[in-house]
Every structure is written in C-alpha cells, then in structure tokens.
Design a protein around this motif. Structure first.
Motif, PDB file in Angstrom:
ATOM      1  N   CYS A 153      11.310   1.322   1.338  1.00  0.00           N
ATOM      2  CA  CYS A 153      11.809   2.689   1.491  1.00  0.00           C
ATOM      3  C   CYS A 153      12.703   3.076   0.313  1.00  0.00           C
ATOM      4  O   CYS A 153      13.315   2.220  -0.320  1.00  0.00           O
TER       5      CYS A 153
ATOM      6  N   LYS B 101       0.858  -1.187   0.000  1.00  0.00           N
ATOM      7  CA  LYS B 101       0.000   0.000   0.000  1.00  0.00           C
ATOM      8  C   LYS B 101       0.896   1.241   0.000  1.00  0.00           C
ATOM      9  O   LYS B 101       1.668   1.450   0.949  1.00  0.00           O
ATOM     10  N   ILE B 102       0.743   2.044  -1.029  1.00  0.00           N
ATOM     11  CA  ILE B 102       1.577   3.255  -1.123  1.00  0.00           C
ATOM     12  C   ILE B 102       0.993   4.322  -0.189  1.00  0.00           C
ATOM     13  O   ILE B 102      -0.238   4.502  -0.147  1.00  0.00           O
ATOM     14  N   VAL B 103       1.834   4.998   0.579  1.00  0.00           N
ATOM     15  CA  VAL B 103       1.344   5.993   1.555  1.00  0.00           C
ATOM     16  C   VAL B 103       0.675   7.155   0.821  1.00  0.00           C
ATOM     17  O   VAL B 103       0.945   7.392  -0.354  1.00  0.00           O
ATOM     18  N   ASP B 104      -0.209   7.884   1.503  1.00  0.00           N
ATOM     19  CA  ASP B 104      -0.954   8.965   0.859  1.00  0.00           C
ATOM     20  C   ASP B 104      -0.043  10.106   0.435  1.00  0.00           C
ATOM     21  O   ASP B 104      -0.289  10.790  -0.551  1.00  0.00           O
ATOM     22  N   GLU B 105       0.996  10.353   1.212  1.00  0.00           N
ATOM     23  CA  GLU B 105       1.956  11.401   0.855  1.00  0.00           C
ATOM     24  C   GLU B 105       3.329  10.938   1.325  1.00  0.00           C
ATOM     25  O   GLU B 105       3.463  10.522   2.477  1.00  0.00           O
TER      26      GLU B 105
ATOM     27  N   LEU C  27       9.678   6.549   3.496  1.00  0.00           N
ATOM     28  CA  LEU C  27       8.863   5.337   3.486  1.00  0.00           C
ATOM     29  C   LEU C  27       7.884   5.471   2.325  1.00  0.00           C
ATOM     30  O   LEU C  27       7.107   6.419   2.260  1.00  0.00           O
TER      31      LEU C  27
ATOM     32  N   HIS D   9       6.984  11.396   2.607  1.00  0.00           N
ATOM     33  CA  HIS D   9       7.777  12.408   3.309  1.00  0.00           C
ATOM     34  C   HIS D   9       9.228  11.956   3.442  1.00  0.00           C
ATOM     35  O   HIS D   9       9.490  10.895   4.003  1.00  0.00           O
TER      36      HIS D   9
ATOM     37  N   MET E 205      12.538  12.040   5.269  1.00  0.00           N
ATOM     38  CA  MET E 205      12.936  12.452   6.602  1.00  0.00           C
ATOM     39  C   MET E 205      14.396  12.099   6.868  1.00  0.00           C
ATOM     40  O   MET E 205      15.068  11.500   6.041  1.00  0.00           O
TER      41      MET E 205
ATOM     42  N   THR F 259       7.714  -2.939   4.980  1.00  0.00           N
ATOM     43  CA  THR F 259       8.110  -1.594   4.522  1.00  0.00           C
ATOM     44  C   THR F 259       8.981  -1.621   3.269  1.00  0.00           C
ATOM     45  O   THR F 259       9.823  -2.495   3.097  1.00  0.00           O
TER      46      THR F 259
ATOM     47  N   VAL G 202       3.717   0.350   2.579  1.00  0.00           N
ATOM     48  CA  VAL G 202       3.665  -0.590   3.706  1.00  0.00           C
ATOM     49  C   VAL G 202       2.821  -1.812   3.338  1.00  0.00           C
ATOM     50  O   VAL G 202       2.069  -1.788   2.361  1.00  0.00           O
TER      51      VAL G 202
ATOM     52  N   THR H 174      15.741   9.606   3.943  1.00  0.00           N
ATOM     53  CA  THR H 174      15.052   8.369   3.617  1.00  0.00           C
ATOM     54  C   THR H 174      13.551   8.611   3.602  1.00  0.00           C
ATOM     55  O   THR H 174      13.057   9.498   4.302  1.00  0.00           O
TER      56      THR H 174
END
Lengths: 195, 429
Positions: A146, A100-104, A126, A106, A108, A144, A129, A124
């Motif tokens: 990354c 599942k690709i994260v909504d945005e 993420l 970031h 960090m 994960t 998940v 890096t």
C-alpha cells in the motif's frame, strides 16, 4: 513451531503525498488550532447517542502548524494529486516483489479518530497484491503493498486534549505486509533487510 | 462536492449471470489476475469506463477490469421519510428547509459514498443532537447545487419561509456555500419584517468526514434560530478551530476563501454576534423580531453585474447592458472605469437604465468625488453605492426594480435598508 509475519513501513523522501510540503520534521511552531473529531455514520452505523457523547469527550485536539505544513494538512484544502514520484517508487517496489498491480489504483479513507489525522481518516491506496520474496528458508508471501500518508506526530497528552504536530502528517509511506510464513529469527532478519 | 456530482452509474455492461448487481451488494469478481470478493462501490467519476470499484474485506478499494460478476448477497436499502418531526414539550419549533449543498449531504455507511440528502431523515442523520435543542420540522425544498441557485428559487424559498414562520419560531436553511451570500442578501431585502430568525448555514467539509464542520455549524444555526433576531443571517465557523461560529448579517457576508472553514467574513462591518457552545452572544445593534412577516417577493431579473477590467471593450459593455433595466458595475479602486465607457453608460441611463457603482476592492467605500473620472460618472447619473458589496447591490437592484418605480429605485439604491450600508468603517478590519 514459530510463525512470523512482518508489516514494514518505509517513509519516502519525496514531497508529501497530497501536497507540495517537504517531508521532514520541524521544531518551529508557527500557529496552533483546535479541532473536534466526530465519529461518522460509516463508523457507527446507527448512532447511539450515549456512545456518541462519550466519544466526543475524548476528541479535542490541538494541532501545531510547522513551516512544512499547509492548508492540506490542516484539512482546509482538498488534497492535491497523488505525488507522482512516490507512486513510481511504490510501483517499482511492487514489481520487485513480484506483486500484481491492481487495474486501477483508488485512494480511500481509513477512519482514524484519535486525532493523528486532521481529517479523521488516513488516505491510503492498495497498489498491488499477491507478491512474494524468496529467502534461504523458503518463499514468504506478500499479500498487500500500500501507499499511504504518515500520521501527525503526537507531542503530548494533557487534560482536555491531545497535542499533535503537523510536520509528519502526509509524508508518503509504503506499507508492505507479509503473510506469517517465516519460521525463524534468521529468516525474519533476512526478509526485513531485503525489503 | 466532487462526490456529490458523481453519478454512481456504471457504463460498463456488468456481466452478472445470476442477478442484477448494484453498488452496496457483496459480489465476487473474476478477472485475468484472479478472483476478488468485496462490496461493489459506486462508480468514481474519474474512473476508466471499463473499471468497476470493489471494497475488499481489508477495507481497501481497488479498481478491476471484470470478466464476470456474481452477486453473493444483496445490500440493505434504507427506508425513507419525507417529513421529519420530533416533538418535545417546552422547546420551540424550528423549521429546517433544505436547499442542497455539502451540508445537506449524508454518507451511505455501506459504501462510504456521499449522497445529497433527499429526505428529511437524511438531513438530521448527521447531527441527531439537534433534537435536544428544538422541535425540529425538517424537509427538503430543493436539492440543487449552490451554483444552480437563481432568483426564481429565491422567491419560492421566501414564500416557504413565510409559511413556516406561521408556526415555527425560526427557520434554518442548509445551503451550498458558493452562492449562499446571494441568497442571504435576496431574502434580507424581500423580508421587510420578520417574526423569527432566518438562518442560512453551510459546510465546507462534508459530513462523511469526522472533521466536518457541518455539525457545529448546523447546531449553532439552530441555536441562533431560537433567538429574538429579526433578520436574515449566515452562521458559519469563525476561525479554523472548532470553537465558535460567527453570526453574519445577510447583507454583509461574503465567501472569501475557496475551501477554509472560516471562508465567510463580514465585510466592511463586524459580525452580528457569535455562538460559543450553547451560548448565543449578540455584539450590538441587531433588529429584533416583529409581530408579523412582510414579504415583497418580486425580483426584476434584468440586471447585469459587470466586472470592469483594463482592456474591456466598449462593445462588450454595450452587449452587457442591452435589454437590461439596470446594472451594477464593479469598478476599480474608488469606483472607476475607462473613459471610453462613459458615453455608453450615459445612453443607457438616458434610456431609463439604473447604474450603481461598487468596487472590486470589496473592502472600503466607493467615492466618485475624488478623481475626474468619478466626477464624470456621477454627472451622467451613476449612483455611488457606498460600502455595499457588489453582489448585494446586484440583488438589491433586482429587488428594487421588481417592487418600486424608477424614481424610488434611484433614491433607495444608495440608502441603507437592511444594514447593507454603514456610515463608518473601523481601523481594525
């Protein structure tokens, strides 16, 4: 019973993740400079002065500048936009692993003060998940995926400092971590090869 | 700098049934993709407005579209002190007057976000070792971005410095780097006598990174503030390496790079000295401290700084001179502008305006005797400003017009008052 998980790092042959330098190694040294890395409050919380002094003693680093390193690797220019091509490859990998690709996304900072990053942190992000890969022996979960920058190359350790070369710093890296779901060597081999 | 500007405020209405949530709190977020647990981070400026940012247990930050947010545990807030004082016998007192900028920022170690230092404690937080150097009296005078500095702030700052020098050996001023050299020039002219060093210092990398130059610059500045230098100076990294800082004269220094640590250079002159470890070394010829402080704190803001370029219209030049008492022109090469501009300047000078000529080459001395355009400019009363930096000339003219009669202004503008002009320029530059 054997339990096994994998963390796979794959370098990408694009330009570097945060600048326009080529992702390659080099034997040509153009210049050297020296830096000290200091732990930040994020690392120490309340600063203990004795611990601080101790850590500073070990933190003199010499960096070798190569033709494929610019002010970004030298921590003298803010990072450019995340390399598009590297991002697209990472997203494709995530989709292929049913993650599942994260909504945005970031980017960090992961604090690293052994000198392998001139900034004192690794950039890096993420990307996705909860992926998985199906094998002959059953499903292996991939919590994960990354996208991160490769560290500088350690050349030697000597009195009063560690020498690093900047050629490798910033090469894009896809990091795929599996859960400890593998039960035998054959399965580990299969997962490693498929990824 | 970017992070300093972000407002850390979420526009999205956070749906939190149990209590209000703020950045720093441990929360549980329900989304279409599942439930996530982590610390709510300050909003990123470029983030989509429907997104919230969460720091997960594994340390990663991700952006999520929330459906519901539950507060698990409130974050801990720090207590703040507005004046910081630490006393130890046999050490001189140094005042640290913060004005803002990257150097005066600190990191919130819960969220990893950079905030401007709003209190004295925040300021000392990044370099607690300076307590070994001096008795530090630290406070925040302004909290502004360097680009928002202006002559009114310079005057307030100068008055504050005068107050502090009554009891402190020297003064250190953390300042944003963008306009630090304007402030250093303004303070240089305003103080005709100083009883202690006045040291401006900045950082090109914020103190939230282990590689920050803030620490070395600040501690070096404090060391110079303990010396017998009776001038305004800027202390910043000398090279890209973390080995020494230069002490630049306040009227000679210029930011010559957008991002490098060694962006600050002494132009048309050598630095005053350097700080290497705990050694402060002066090269030659600096003014020593005097018994008392003398402050001329008036500035005439009606001065234009005009960058000439091919194609610049006479109309624009006229508008930039309108209502002004003086103008500094950054001419081409040795100090030239198009012939079309000459009658306009002639009228301005006839009506009482003062015009000085500097060069956009930055390096080198202007000379209005070599070419005919230069000679014409000189004839109508344009004053060649030797090797003075254009921005320094701009500040100097404001100061002169604020404190002296016109005849005196014309006489003093091309004269060396605070080391801003030199007679010789060296082969090595």
């Amino acid at each position: 019973m054997v339990k096994c998980g994998l963390e796979i790092h794959q370098q990408l042959a694009t330009k570097k993740l945060f600048c326009e330098c080529n992702s390659e190694l080099s034997e040509e040294i153009l210049y050297k400079f020296e830096r000290v890395l200091r732990p930040t409050q994020s690392e120490l919380g309340e600063i203990d002065r004795a611990a601080l002094e101790e850590s500073l003693k070990k933190r003199r680093f010499i960096y070798e500048v190569t033709p494929n390193s610019c002010l970004v690797e030298a921590d003298e220019e803010p990072p450019h936009e995340l390399n598009r091509e590297a991002l697209e490859i990472a997203l494709k990998i995530a989709l292929m692993l049913h993650a599942k690709i994260v909504d945005e996304i970031h980017v960090m900072r992961k604090i690293v003060i052994d000198g392998s990053n001139t900034s004192g942190f690794q950039r890096t992000a993420l990307i996705a998940v909860d992926g998985y890969i199906d094998t002959f022996f059953g499903r292996v979960r991939i919590p994960t995926i990354c996208l991160e920058e490769e560290a500088a190359r350690k050349i030697e350790e000597k009195d009063g400092g560690v020498v690093y070369r900047l050629d490798r710093l910033g090469i894009p890296l896809v990091e795929i971590s599996t859960s400890p779901d593998m039960k035998n060597g054959e399965q580990v081999k299969e997962v490693a090869e498929r990824i | 700098m970017d992070t300093l500007r972000s407002k850390h405020i979420y526009k999205v209405k956070i749906l939190s049934p149990n209590m209000e949530v703020e950045p720093g709190d441990l929360v549980e977020v329900k989304t279409k993709k599942g439930t996530f647990r982590g610390i709510l981070m300050p909003k990123h400026e470029f983030s989509d407005e429907n997104i919230i940012v969460l720091k997960l247990d594994n340390g990663y930050n991700i952006g999520l579209i929330p459906e519901e947010i539950k507060c698990i545990k409130k974050g801990i807030r720090r207590k703040k002190k507005s004046l910081y004082k630490f006393e130890k016998k046999d050490l001189p007192q140094i005042s640290i007057i913060s004005t803002g900028g990257t150097i005066a920022s600190y990191i919130d170690y819960k969220t990893g976000a950079v905030h401007p230092a709003l209190t004295a404690e925040d300021l000392i937080f990044s370099a607690p070792e300076i307590e070994e150097e001096a008795n530090i009296k630290a406070f925040v005078l302004f909290n502004i971005l360097s680009e928002d500095m202006n002559p009114l702030y310079w005057i307030q700052l100068a008055r504050k410095i005068k107050d502090e020098l009554k009891e402190s050996h020297g003064v250190v001023i953390p300042h944003g780097t963008d306009t630090m050299s304007y402030t250093s020039a303004a303070l240089s002219f305003m103080f005709s006598k100083l009883s202690g060093p006045v040291i401006l210092v900045g950082a090109q990398r914020s103190s939230d990174r282990p590689s920050s130059d803030a620490y070395m610059n600040l501690i070096s500045a404090v060391r110079v503030a303990k010396s017998d230098l009776g001038e305004v100076a800027v202390v910043m990294h000398a090279t890209t390496s973390d080995d020494h800082c230069f002490i630049h004269r306040g009227t000679r220094v210029r930011k010559m790079h957008t991002s490098r640590r060694d962006a600050f250079k002494s132009v048309n002159s050598q630095p005053l000295g350097e700080v290497r470890g705990n050694k402060v070394i002066f090269y030659e010829g600096y003014r020593k401290v005097e018994e008392d402080v003398e402050l001329y704190d008036k500035l005439d803001e009606k001065v234009s700084l005009i960058y000439y370029y091919p194609g610049m219209s006479g109309e624009l030049m006229t508008r930039m001179l309108e209502g002004m008492d003086g103008a500094i022109i950054m001419g081409t090469g040795l100090g030239h502008i198009s012939n079309e501009m000459i009658p306009l300047l002639k009228d301005f000078i006839r009506d009482g305006g003062v015009v000085g000529m500097s060069s956009q080459c930055i390096h080198g001395r202007v000379n209005l005797n070599v070419y005919s355009t230069g000679r014409k400019l000189k004839k109508i009363g344009v004053i060649p400003l030797e090797d003075m930096l254009p921005e320094v000339a701009y500040v100097k003219l404001m100061w002169l017009l604020g404190n002296f009669e016109r005849d005196e202004v014309i006489k003093l503008l091309p004269q060396n008052l605070r080391g801003e002009i030199s007679a010789r320029r060296m082969i090595i530059w």
